[in-house]
Enzyme design. Structure first.
Site, short mmCIF file in Angstrom:
data_model
loop_
_atom_site.label_atom_id
_atom_site.label_comp_id
_atom_site.label_asym_id
_atom_site.label_seq_id
_atom_site.Cartn_x
_atom_site.Cartn_y
_atom_site.Cartn_z
CB ILE A 43 -0.95 0.00 1.21
CG1 ILE A 43 -1.86 -1.23 1.20
CG2 ILE A 43 -1.80 1.28 1.22
CD1 ILE A 43 -2.73 -1.38 2.44
CG ASP B 247 9.77 -0.26 3.89
OD1 ASP B 247 10.25 -1.35 4.29
OD2 ASP B 247 8.62 -0.15 3.44
CB ALA C 66 6.23 1.09 9.13
CE1 TYR D 59 -1.39 -5.97 11.50
CE2 TYR D 59 -3.68 -6.60 11.17
CZ TYR D 59 -2.60 -5.81 10.85
OH TYR D 59 -2.73 -4.85 9.89
#
Length: 327
Positions: free
Chosen positions: A17, A37, A83, A150
């Site tokens: 994305i 990143d 991230a 998560y």
């Protein structure tokens, strides 16, 4: 509205994305775009077209490194925080890694944004915060009942966004993304199944009756950009299609698109996965002026064409049986 001359930072900007968001920002003419990143899932080739572009700076760094993050965010007007570690189905959950990447990492982003006097942070949360919904469609006032680490890490990130908004006045916007698909994705069901179907191989479906809300990547990017431009404070917003698709129907649709040679094998479902999710997208419509598509999977034929051509922009490695992060 974000001025094209203002500094914009995208954490996770080499990922699926994130790299599409960078494409959008560059196309709009922004002259100071910074990508941070760590390349754990992001790929340099997603940004290869900007290798000699002075308007974009790439920093190989991790959001858990506060010093690197503070330097990257210094002077930024808007920070898009994408991230983090996702839950990959079919693999072991790394609880400590998820916590450090998603919770500590988000906390660091917010700290660095405040220190760097950023105007706004747009946080990419996920539908996983809701857990197993009480009813469908799910609106933003639904209790946050994450059932995996998560989802719990995204809940924590949202709480820190709210706390930093109250304590420091930081305009932290929370977008709860549905299941995004599109070019450059890999290790998720759609790209894996497209390539396996094209090769005439079996498609492995966990459970089969799960209902998922899919979203084309361009709509996710549009939502991110619009969330950065709205001047007033925004509550959490679902970013999805508002349409539910049975995962078994998705597999069948892909098989039909690929001339029907593949067989579908249904396996026991993974109990870490949410079995059904369809978003209420009224808030997305009203606050971001963004309309969902009539058919959220309308782009599948184009992705299959890219797969047939062996496009590196579609997926990465697709080994394995296709049991991946919550479809």
């Amino acid at each position: 509205m974000t001025q094209v001359g203002a500094k914009v930072v995208v954490t996770g900007g080499a990922g699926f994305i994130g790299s599409h968001l960078v494409d959008r920002l560059m196309a709009e003419g922004h002259d100071d775009v910074v990508v941070l990143d760590n390349l754990s899932r992001g790929r340099r080739e997603n940004l290869a077209r900007y290798e000699d572009e002075p308007r974009l700076r790439f920093i190989e760094g991790d959001v858990r490194d506060l010093d690197a993050l503070t330097a990257a965010l210094s002077g930024a007007s808007v920070v898009y925080h994408l991230a983090g570690r996702s839950l990959l189905m079919g693999g072991q959950e790394d609880v400590a890694e998820t916590f450090s990447s998603n919770v500590v990492g988000t906390f660091n982003v917010l700290r660095a944004a405040v220190q760097g006097s950023a105007r706004r942070v747009v946080f990419a949360s996920a539908r996983d915060v809701y857990g197993e919904p009480i009813s469908l469609p799910v609106d933003e006032d639904h209790p946050l009942m994450a059932i995996n680490t998560y989802g719990a890490s995204k809940v924590s990130g949202e709480v820190y966004c709210r706390a930093f908004r109250r304590k420091y006045g930081l305009q932290a916007v929370v977008l709860r993304l549905g299941n995004v698909y599109g070019p450059r994705d890999f290790d998720h069901a759609i790209p894996v199944w497209l390539e396996r179907a094209q090769a005439g191989q079996e498609l492995y479906v966990q459970g089969g009756e799960e209902i998922i809300d899919f979203l084309w990547v361009d709509q996710a990017v549009e939502a991110l950009v619009r969330a950065a431009r709205v001047e007033e404070a925004l509550p959490p917003i679902n970013i999805a299609s508002g349409t539910g698709t049975k995962i078994i129907d998705l597999a069948r649709r892909i098989v039909r698109l690929a001339d029907g040679r593949s067989q579908i094998k249904v396996l026991p479902r993974d109990d870490r996965a949410v079995t059904r999710f369809v978003a209420n997208v009224d808030r997305m419509r009203q606050m971001l002026r963004l309309e969902p598509p009539l058919d959220p999977l309308a782009h599948l034929p184009g992705l299959l064409t890219a797969s047939c051509l062996g496009s590196a922009q579609l997926t990465g490695t697709t080994s394995g049986q296709g049991m991946f992060r919550e479809w």
